[in-house]
Design an enzyme around this catalytic site. Sequence first.
Site, mmCIF file in Angstrom:
data_model
loop_
_atom_site.group_PDB
_atom_site.id
_atom_site.type_symbol
_atom_site.label_atom_id
_atom_site.label_comp_id
_atom_site.label_asym_id
_atom_site.label_seq_id
_atom_site.Cartn_x
_atom_site.Cartn_y
_atom_site.Cartn_z
ATOM 1 N N GLY A 12 4.873 -4.594 5.543
ATOM 2 C CA GLY A 12 3.624 -3.786 4.945
ATOM 3 C C GLY A 12 4.616 -3.468 3.365
ATOM 4 C CB ILE A 14 8.521 0.564 2.092
ATOM 5 C CG1 ILE A 14 7.669 1.440 1.348
ATOM 6 C CG2 ILE A 14 10.240 0.969 1.681
ATOM 7 C CD1 ILE A 14 8.262 2.651 1.824
ATOM 8 C CG ASN A 34 0.565 -3.320 14.828
ATOM 9 O OD1 ASN A 34 0.936 -3.290 13.568
ATOM 10 N ND2 ASN A 34 0.551 -2.446 15.462
ATOM 11 C CG LEU A 35 -0.263 -8.781 10.978
ATOM 12 C CD1 LEU A 35 -0.976 -10.252 10.764
ATOM 13 C CD2 LEU A 35 0.724 -8.141 9.665
ATOM 14 C CB SER A 126 8.867 10.785 5.167
ATOM 15 O OG SER A 126 8.449 11.530 4.376
ATOM 16 C CB THR A 128 6.919 14.500 5.418
ATOM 17 O OG1 THR A 128 5.726 15.276 5.539
ATOM 18 C CG2 THR A 128 6.922 13.955 6.657
ATOM 19 C CE1 TYR A 150 4.258 9.237 7.743
ATOM 20 C CE2 TYR A 150 4.108 11.041 6.808
ATOM 21 C CZ TYR A 150 4.753 9.743 7.523
ATOM 22 O OH TYR A 150 5.917 8.622 6.665
ATOM 23 C CE LYS A 154 7.698 8.496 9.355
ATOM 24 N NZ LYS A 154 7.812 6.513 9.869
ATOM 25 C CE1 TYR A 178 12.924 4.565 3.400
ATOM 26 C CE2 TYR A 178 10.739 4.719 3.841
ATOM 27 C CZ TYR A 178 12.280 4.531 4.580
ATOM 28 O OH TYR A 178 12.586 3.584 4.794
ATOM 29 N NE ARG A 301 -3.007 15.263 -1.800
ATOM 30 C CZ ARG A 301 -2.212 14.742 -2.026
ATOM 31 N NH1 ARG A 301 -3.194 13.770 -1.945
ATOM 32 N NH2 ARG A 301 -0.813 14.410 -1.488
HETATM 33 P P1 NAD Z 1 2.696 0.583 5.472
HETATM 34 O O1 NAD Z 1 1.830 0.568 6.649
HETATM 35 O O2 NAD Z 1 2.604 -0.943 3.949
HETATM 36 O O3 NAD Z 1 3.848 -0.465 6.516
HETATM 37 C C1 NAD Z 1 4.324 0.594 7.632
HETATM 38 C C2 NAD Z 1 3.848 -1.543 8.592
HETATM 39 O O4 NAD Z 1 4.641 -1.450 10.086
HETATM 40 C C3 NAD Z 1 3.040 -1.950 8.694
HETATM 41 O O5 NAD Z 1 3.109 -3.539 7.945
HETATM 42 C C4 NAD Z 1 1.980 -2.216 10.130
HETATM 43 O O6 NAD Z 1 0.861 -2.737 10.578
HETATM 44 C C5 NAD Z 1 3.255 -1.534 10.990
HETATM 45 N N1 NAD Z 1 2.593 -0.516 12.544
HETATM 46 C C6 NAD Z 1 1.814 -0.064 11.903
HETATM 47 N N2 NAD Z 1 2.258 0.129 13.301
HETATM 48 C C7 NAD Z 1 2.308 -0.981 14.258
HETATM 49 C C8 NAD Z 1 2.829 -0.623 16.128
HETATM 50 N N3 NAD Z 1 2.761 0.114 16.725
HETATM 51 N N4 NAD Z 1 3.608 -1.890 15.956
HETATM 52 C C9 NAD Z 1 4.101 -3.159 14.972
HETATM 53 N N5 NAD Z 1 3.776 -2.144 13.611
HETATM 54 C C10 NAD Z 1 3.433 -1.257 13.362
HETATM 55 O O7 NAD Z 1 4.025 1.665 5.217
HETATM 56 P P2 NAD Z 1 5.077 1.412 4.218
HETATM 57 O O8 NAD Z 1 4.971 2.395 2.780
HETATM 58 O O9 NAD Z 1 5.584 0.105 3.984
HETATM 59 O O10 NAD Z 1 6.065 2.700 5.298
HETATM 60 C C11 NAD Z 1 6.493 2.162 5.891
HETATM 61 C C12 NAD Z 1 7.712 3.627 6.800
HETATM 62 O O11 NAD Z 1 8.131 3.853 5.775
HETATM 63 C C13 NAD Z 1 6.417 4.003 7.649
HETATM 64 O O12 NAD Z 1 7.296 4.386 8.577
HETATM 65 C C14 NAD Z 1 6.121 5.562 6.571
HETATM 66 O O13 NAD Z 1 6.072 6.178 7.928
HETATM 67 C C15 NAD Z 1 7.373 5.932 6.020
HETATM 68 N N6 NAD Z 1 7.583 6.333 5.049
HETATM 69 C C16 NAD Z 1 6.371 5.769 4.172
HETATM 70 C C17 NAD Z 1 6.482 6.145 2.725
HETATM 71 C C18 NAD Z 1 5.036 6.351 1.515
HETATM 72 O O14 NAD Z 1 4.981 7.029 1.085
HETATM 73 N N7 NAD Z 1 4.488 4.356 1.593
HETATM 74 C C19 NAD Z 1 7.212 7.556 2.516
HETATM 75 C C20 NAD Z 1 7.916 7.811 3.648
HETATM 76 C C21 NAD Z 1 8.204 7.231 4.752
HETATM 77 C C1 WQD Z 2 2.461 13.367 -5.355
HETATM 78 C C2 WQD Z 2 1.192 14.615 -6.447
HETATM 79 C C3 WQD Z 2 -0.474 15.656 -5.394
HETATM 80 C C4 WQD Z 2 -3.128 12.143 -5.311
HETATM 81 C C5 WQD Z 2 3.251 11.386 0.391
HETATM 82 C C6 WQD Z 2 2.959 12.182 1.400
HETATM 83 C C7 WQD Z 2 4.560 11.766 2.054
HETATM 84 C C8 WQD Z 2 5.191 10.898 1.796
HETATM 85 C C9 WQD Z 2 4.932 10.443 0.537
HETATM 86 C C10 WQD Z 2 5.447 9.297 4.103
HETATM 87 C C11 WQD Z 2 0.968 15.646 -5.879
HETATM 88 C C12 WQD Z 2 -1.161 14.416 -6.611
HETATM 89 C C13 WQD Z 2 -2.010 12.812 -5.380
HETATM 90 C C14 WQD Z 2 -4.652 12.586 -6.543
HETATM 91 C C15 WQD Z 2 -3.275 14.345 -7.774
HETATM 92 N N1 WQD Z 2 4.655 9.979 2.982
HETATM 93 N N2 WQD Z 2 -2.597 14.048 -6.574
HETATM 94 N N3 WQD Z 2 -4.339 13.647 -6.987
HETATM 95 O O1 WQD Z 2 1.607 14.516 -1.097
HETATM 96 O O2 WQD Z 2 4.062 13.394 -2.804
HETATM 97 O O3 WQD Z 2 3.902 12.333 0.168
HETATM 98 O O4 WQD Z 2 3.392 10.609 0.700
HETATM 99 O O5 WQD Z 2 5.955 9.749 4.089
HETATM 100 O O6 WQD Z 2 4.669 12.172 3.732
HETATM 101 O O7 WQD Z 2 2.546 13.885 1.844
HETATM 102 O O8 WQD Z 2 2.285 12.015 -2.581
HETATM 103 O O9 WQD Z 2 1.156 10.354 -3.989
HETATM 104 O O10 WQD Z 2 -0.466 11.221 -2.416
HETATM 105 O O11 WQD Z 2 1.197 12.982 -4.375
HETATM 106 O O12 WQD Z 2 -2.917 15.280 -7.972
HETATM 107 O O13 WQD Z 2 -5.129 11.563 -6.241
HETATM 108 O O14 WQD Z 2 -0.320 13.346 -6.922
HETATM 109 O O15 WQD Z 2 -1.277 16.068 -5.249
HETATM 110 O O16 WQD Z 2 1.146 16.480 -6.025
HETATM 111 P P1 WQD Z 2 2.712 13.372 -1.951
HETATM 112 P P2 WQD Z 2 0.661 11.554 -3.123
#
Ligand code: NAD
Ligand code: WQD
Length: 348
Positions: A12, A14, A34-35, A126, A128, A150, A154, A178, A301
């Site tokens: 994925g 990150i 699992n892609l 997160s 979140t 979601y 977490k 994060y 939103r």
């Molecule tokens: P991503 O979707 O790009 O990566 C997640 C990966 O996990 C994907 O490759 C997906 O195929 C794999 N996956 C999902 N379910 C699975 C399962 N049951 N078995 C095996 N593989 C599985 O997301 P990301 O942005 O790289 O996020 C990675 C992690 O960080 C996630 O747990 C996400 O919740 C968390 N996170 C992401 C953000 C963000 O904004 N990107 C912020 C905070 C936390």
């Molecule tokens: C950022 C800002 C929106 C889209 C989310 C998840 C959080 C974490 C990170 C996984 C906000 C504004 C957004 C758009 C906009 N993920 N926005 N127009 O909401 O801070 O966090 O991603 O853990 O759990 O909730 O990130 O990038 O969606 O939004 O104005 O089309 O951008 O309102 O102020 P958020 P975001």
Amino acid sequence: MKNKILVTGGAGYIGSHTCIALHEAGYDIVVYDNLSNSSREAIERVSKLIDQPIDFVKGDIRDTDLLKQVFAEHQFFGVIHFAGLKAVGESVAKPLLYYNNNVSGTIALLEVMREADVKNLVFSSSATVYGDPESLPINEESKRSCTNPYGQSKLMVEHILEDLAATDDGWNLIPLRYFNPVGAHPSGQIGEDPNDIPNNLMPYISQVAVGKLEKLSIFGNDYSTVDGTGVRDFIHVTDLAQGHVAALNYLQKQVGRDKYSSIGFLPINLGTGKGTSVLELVTAFSEVSGQNIPYQFSARRAGDIASCYASADKAKDLLGWEATLSITEMCQDTWRWQSKNPNGYHSA
Ligand code: NAD
Ligand code: WQD
């Protein structure tokens, strides 16, 4: 000291960046994914960047038979657990899918780890989990509460990890919270590749800049922030990747020092400590890319908060890690990835 790491979700966004950082830091990795939200192309590109084949297993974390087999084949020091579903809106529509994948999936992984006596874990949590913060910056002691499935998934996993740590059974569990990960690898070869229309701000902006989407909607301009738009702590994904290396190094040091005393549950924020508004990010991206980014203001939103940024002190004090890359660099690297790969990995 064993240095082999199982990286769930390593294909994925990150995870792929972290695989590179782990390799550069001297860790051996096995990727298990699992892609469901990623592609083999990402694995291929990581492999090219590190000039080495990736040990990749296509599998689901809920498939405990396959997981057990992988643990039997390798001597892992620990696991970095990225695998999970992450779309807030989808989680509201499909809560069972999210609880099953993220919570049941993590329980399945933890059971296999316990059986294999591998008890070092870095978990993707997160910001979140903090919900609507009472005060800023947000530190690790701040109150946790979530409203969407979601976020709940977490938070539930964090509670499970806390309970596990309380068994005093030798677990070393680091949930990394994060803030808002953005950016891409400086090579422009890997980056964020949303399946559909992006939910998150940065990929939306970059798809407008590259001409795939017409116009950005800015959700709310009446927050009490610097310019009325939402404020977030954007963090470059390669800084985030280094944060995982720092967490693993910390575990190696602690476990190496005294294998009979565990660190238990140790949550750590990964953020820059700085807030940037939506409008500030749009302006920075436009300057860096030289592209006009049309936008309109629309309603807030549902579920959004005004401002969110981290106290990054704990990561600095304990892990010796801090974010180094600026908003300009986040935009530059996102733009390089987006303009070279207008259709993400399907551009190949
Ligand atoms: P991503 O979707 O790009 O990566 C997640 C990966 O996990 C994907 O490759 C997906 O195929 C794999 N996956 C999902 N379910 C699975 C399962 N049951 N078995 C095996 N593989 C599985 O997301 P990301 O942005 O790289 O996020 C990675 C992690 O960080 C996630 O747990 C996400 O919740 C968390 N996170 C992401 C953000 C963000 O904004 N990107 C912020 C905070 C936390
Ligand atoms: C950022 C800002 C929106 C889209 C989310 C998840 C959080 C974490 C990170 C996984 C906000 C504004 C957004 C758009 C906009 N993920 N926005 N127009 O909401 O801070 O966090 O991603 O853990 O759990 O909730 O990130 O990038 O969606 O939004 O104005 O089309 O951008 O309102 O102020 P958020 P975001």
